[in-house]
Scaffold this motif. Structure first.
Motif, PDB file in Angstrom:
ATOM      1  N   GLU A  11      -5.619 -17.378  -1.136  1.00 16.51           N
ATOM      2  CA  GLU A  11      -5.791 -15.997  -1.601  1.00 16.51           C
ATOM      3  C   GLU A  11      -4.405 -15.527  -2.039  1.00 16.51           C
ATOM      4  O   GLU A  11      -3.704 -14.822  -1.314  1.00 16.51           O
ATOM      5  CB  GLU A  11      -6.363 -15.102  -0.501  1.00 16.51           C
ATOM      6  CG  GLU A  11      -6.894 -13.775  -1.044  1.00 16.51           C
ATOM      7  CD  GLU A  11      -6.022 -12.556  -0.792  1.00 16.51           C
ATOM      8  OE1 GLU A  11      -6.146 -11.566  -1.527  1.00 16.51           O
ATOM      9  OE2 GLU A  11      -5.217 -12.577   0.162  1.00 16.51           O
ATOM     10  N   GLN A  66      -1.133  -3.718  11.099  1.00 16.85           N
ATOM     11  CA  GLN A  66      -1.163  -5.176  10.834  1.00 16.85           C
ATOM     12  C   GLN A  66       0.263  -5.708  10.960  1.00 16.85           C
ATOM     13  O   GLN A  66       1.112  -5.429  10.109  1.00 16.85           O
ATOM     14  CB  GLN A  66      -1.729  -5.451   9.429  1.00 16.85           C
ATOM     15  CG  GLN A  66      -3.223  -5.179   9.346  1.00 16.85           C
ATOM     16  CD  GLN A  66      -3.744  -5.087   7.916  1.00 16.85           C
ATOM     17  OE1 GLN A  66      -3.237  -4.314   7.119  1.00 16.85           O
ATOM     18  NE2 GLN A  66      -4.774  -5.844   7.604  1.00 16.85           N
ATOM     19  N   PHE A  73       0.857  -1.189   0.000  1.00 15.15           N
ATOM     20  CA  PHE A  73       0.000   0.000   0.000  1.00 15.15           C
ATOM     21  C   PHE A  73       0.900   1.248   0.000  1.00 15.15           C
ATOM     22  O   PHE A  73       1.001   1.961   1.006  1.00 15.15           O
ATOM     23  CB  PHE A  73      -0.911   0.010   1.240  1.00 15.15           C
ATOM     24  CG  PHE A  73      -1.911  -1.126   1.299  1.00 15.15           C
ATOM     25  CD1 PHE A  73      -2.619  -1.518   0.159  1.00 15.15           C
ATOM     26  CD2 PHE A  73      -2.171  -1.792   2.491  1.00 15.15           C
ATOM     27  CE1 PHE A  73      -3.551  -2.557   0.215  1.00 15.15           C
ATOM     28  CE2 PHE A  73      -3.103  -2.825   2.554  1.00 15.15           C
ATOM     29  CZ  PHE A  73      -3.792  -3.213   1.421  1.00 15.15           C
ATOM     30  N   PHE A 124       1.527  -4.844   5.251  1.00 10.22           N
ATOM     31  CA  PHE A 124       0.276  -4.240   4.760  1.00 10.22           C
ATOM     32  C   PHE A 124       0.110  -2.871   5.425  1.00 10.22           C
ATOM     33  O   PHE A 124       0.825  -1.942   5.104  1.00 10.22           O
ATOM     34  CB  PHE A 124      -0.904  -5.200   4.998  1.00 10.22           C
ATOM     35  CG  PHE A 124      -0.846  -6.379   4.048  1.00 10.22           C
ATOM     36  CD1 PHE A 124      -1.486  -6.317   2.824  1.00 10.22           C
ATOM     37  CD2 PHE A 124      -0.117  -7.512   4.354  1.00 10.22           C
ATOM     38  CE1 PHE A 124      -1.407  -7.372   1.921  1.00 10.22           C
ATOM     39  CE2 PHE A 124      -0.035  -8.576   3.462  1.00 10.22           C
ATOM     40  CZ  PHE A 124      -0.680  -8.505   2.237  1.00 10.22           C
TER      41      PHE A 124
HETATM   42  C1  GLC Z   1      -6.104  -9.719   1.517  1.00  9.19           C
HETATM   43  C2  GLC Z   1      -7.495  -9.135   1.621  1.00  9.19           C
HETATM   44  C3  GLC Z   1      -7.400  -7.643   1.639  1.00  9.19           C
HETATM   45  C4  GLC Z   1      -6.524  -7.210   2.799  1.00  9.19           C
HETATM   46  C5  GLC Z   1      -5.172  -7.930   2.784  1.00  9.19           C
HETATM   47  C6  GLC Z   1      -4.449  -7.767   4.082  1.00  9.19           C
HETATM   48  O1  GLC Z   1      -5.491  -9.389   0.320  1.00  9.19           O
HETATM   49  O2  GLC Z   1      -8.292  -9.576   0.550  1.00  9.19           O
HETATM   50  O3  GLC Z   1      -8.657  -7.030   1.727  1.00  9.19           O
HETATM   51  O4  GLC Z   1      -6.305  -5.836   2.751  1.00  9.19           O
HETATM   52  O5  GLC Z   1      -5.329  -9.320   2.600  1.00  9.19           O
HETATM   53  O6  GLC Z   1      -5.057  -8.537   5.084  1.00  9.19           O
END
Ligand code: GLC
Length: 644
Positions: A323, A249, A223, A245
């Motif tokens: 994911e 976090q 980000f 992130f």
């Molecule tokens: C995954 C989720 C996203 C989140 C990221 C960090 O990519 O889909 O929404 O910001 O993880 O947890």
């Protein structure tokens, strides 16, 4: 043969004995079957000399928590093993939603199950419902607990009641396991902040910038606009902590075996709530190594396989979704390769296909779609995709530059064109998306927006443009029809089935305004739902068109994922064709036109579907007419052809 197939063979030999002792025996059998693999993987990550004690804990945790697994879930585990790969079924159709944006809470959601049934949806991905910090929390992806329910959604009892109700209706539930990081308020983080050195080792914390600077030399930024850099200084802890992130976090340090052990415990407790699919969030990031990008490292695969083999012993009816929104060639690796082949995730997001569909919409051509799909590595047989046109996150242009070049386009200008097309920099474009994390230095950026707004509905309504409205509706239906026909589980984002537009209210919320992904997470429009049956609104047209496609999909076993998809080629670069076939020779040919004008396909290009006069389109219900040997496709028309 992977481990799951072994467990299926064993389960097939066992009668429908529902006694608790029987379930315990089967658990022991599964443990014995997987134990050597688990041990080898564990010690491949954590050296035996120092970590024997941690391994022993694993042997305590698994049986102790298995005792707490509800008998109905244990019985379901065995039934699923006897059924085979249930997640590859054509009968599964999913929807993704934020509980508070859909209804208020879990109780409210339980009262809305008939809405899903009406559409044909039987698989729900609920966005995080676990406790999170107040204020910024990345939509709940900053977790304060892995298996409690945040009071804003209700209680654990409400969740258990919901899962029970869903099981009664043969519906499936997917929840997130945010494996890579916790919030800065998680109990371990609090202890680390208070100065407990052993908990500081649960994360990557450092007294000064030496190691963080060395990491930064190769780590990309996720980000870059809102949370630049990968480390955050915590003044109370007086240490830097890795935060790939957002700053709140904290990345977990899996090189510490106790982190793995505790996270395994968290996973099993979550699974005991009645979850069918566990979405392993951001799993590509789970291992960090100096001098690398710290994504997709071999240790990540070993770690996931370790979780997988333990979960298989514990709850063999539960599967993993990866994911992994990474490069196309890296995504398929999460199904397992080499030593972990078939023993990682059963499901992965088909992010490449998703991004390519948006490329075809913007260019009105399918050249890059074909080129990239032809070059995608195939996936193993016991696995499947989640196919989707968009999710709660941004749309990244996750395809490879070399294929853009190979079809004769300039990669840099093509990517710029796509951002401009979707993010309102081109006047003639019907799309009303927004830029996400645009980096002016590199020109990289991603796209946000609801399906309807990206496909032109919002602009058409604004400009009272009836022709534009028609095109937008057709595009929405066609895009969904493609993912409903492709191999995998189709997942619709809640609201897209009624053409919900962008939600700009996030701009007034200080905790959300810098994250344009909120524009594509609208609240459900129940007023619109109330008048669906009148058949007079665009929402109703979209809803019933999707309802029909879903019904057709479920009637056709050929749509089950047996890796039974082959591309068909037409000379016409605006069309896209693929066939789904079954072993008994039955098939469906899916074809569509990505252009706003009609196009023709020569009947020879339809193979055996072009030979017979009896070829029928299941969607329109009409027999196909060939004029001068050509089939005409209307703008954005989708057909599912069958031979009679
Ligand atoms: C995954 C989720 C996203 C989140 C990221 C960090 O990519 O889909 O929404 O910001 O993880 O947890």
């Amino acid at each position: 043969m992977n481990q799951a197939s072994l467990h299926q063979m064993v389960a097939a030999k066992h009668s429908d004995d529902k006694k608790a002792t029987h379930f315990d025996e089967l658990f022991e059998l599964r443990l014995a079957t997987n134990l050597t693999l688990i041990k080898d993987l564990f010690f491949s990550i954590y050296p035996r000399a120092t970590h024997g004690k941690a391994f022993k804990q694993l042997l305590d945790v698994l049986p102790a928590l298995h005792k707490k697994r509800a008998p109905t879930l244990k019985a379901q585990d065995i039934e699923r093993l006897q059924q085979g790969n249930w997640y590859q079924s054509e009968k599964l159709v999913g929807m993704q939603l934020y509980v508070d944006h859909f209804t208020k809470d879990l109780k409210g959601l339980a009262d809305k199950l008939d809405y899903f049934e009406k559409l044909g949806v039987n698989f729900l991905h609920l966005m995080p419902i676990t406790p999170r910090p107040n204020g910024e929390n990345d939509g709940g992806y900053a977790v304060n607990s892995y298996h409690e329910v945040d009071p804003r959604y209700g209680t654990k009892k409400d969740l258990l009641e919901l899962t029970e109700k869903m099981r009664d209706k043969n519906m499936y539930l997917m929840l997130d396991f945010v494996a890579n990081h916790t919030s800065n308020e998680y109990p371990w983080a609090k202890k680390a902040i208070a100065g407990d050195a052993s908990y500081q080792e649960y994360y990557y914390t450092f007294p000064d910038r030496t190691v963080p600077d060395a990491f930064e030399a190769t780590l990309p930024e996720i980000f870059p606009m809102t949370s630049p850099g990968n480390f955050t200084y915590h003044p109370k802890m007086k240490r830097w902590v890795m935060t790939v992130f957002n700053s709140y976090q904290w990345d977990l340090n899996y090189s510490n075996p106790f982190v793995f052990m505790k996270m395994l415990e968290n996973l099993l407790k979550l699974v005991n709530l009645g979850v069918d699919v566990v979405r392993l969030d951001a799993l590509a990031f789970m291992w960090k190594k100096l001098g690398t990008q710290s994504q997709n490292l071999p240790e990540v695969h070993a770690l996931i396989s370790l979780f997988r083999l333990c979960l298989q012993v514990f709850a063999p009816g539960v599967v993993f979704l990866a994911e992994a929104i990474v490069a196309p060639n890296d995504i398929v690796k999460y199904f397992g390769t080499g030593a972990t082949e078939g023993n990682e995730c059963e499901i992965a997001y088909n992010a490449t296909f998703m991004a390519l569909l948006w490329d075809a919409i913007a260019t009105k051509k399918t050249s890059l779609l074909y080129k990239s799909l032809q070059n995608l590595p195939s996936k193993p047989d016991d696995t499947t995709w989640i196919n989707y046109i968009r999710c709660h996150d941004d749309i990244g242009l996750g395809f490879e530059d070399r294929f853009i070049t190979e079809i004769g386009w300039n990669a840099q200008s093509h990517r710029k064109f796509l951002l401009d097309y979707y993010c309102q920099a081109i006047e003639w474009s019907p799309a009303m998306g927004q830029l996400f994390m645009y980096n002016p230095k590199t020109g990289d950026g991603r796209i946000t927006g609801s399906a309807a707004s990206l496909l032109g509905l919002e602009k058409a309504l604004k400009q009272k443009d009836d022709k534009g409205l028609r095109k937008a509706i057709d595009k929405i239906v066609m895009m969904h029809g493609l993912v409903l026909g492709y191999n995998g589980i189709p997942l619709i984002y809640a609201g897209d089935e009624i053409g919900t537009l962008n939600d700009y209210t996030y701009l007034t919320d200080p905790d959300k305004k810098d994250d344009s992904r909120w524009v594509n997470r609208p609240s459900h429009n129940w007023d619109e739902v109330a008048v669906l049956d009148t058949g007079k609104t665009y929402a109703s047209e979209i809803f019933f068109a999707l309802q029909k496609l879903i019904r057709l999909r479920k009637q056709l076993p050929v749509f089950a994922d047996q890796n039974n998809l082959s591309l068909y080629y037409s000379h016409n670069q605006h069309t896209f064709l693929f066939e789904r076939t079954s072993q008994d020779g039955k098939g469906v040919l899916v074809l569509c036109n990505f252009d706003e004008v009609s196009h023709e396909i020569d009947r020879v290009e339809l193979g055996s579907y072009g030979k017979q006069s009896g070829t029928k389109d299941l969607i329109s219900g009409k027999r196909m007419k060939f004029v001068s040997g050509k089939l005409k496709l209307q703008p954005y028309q989708l057909c599912w052809l069958v031979k009679s």
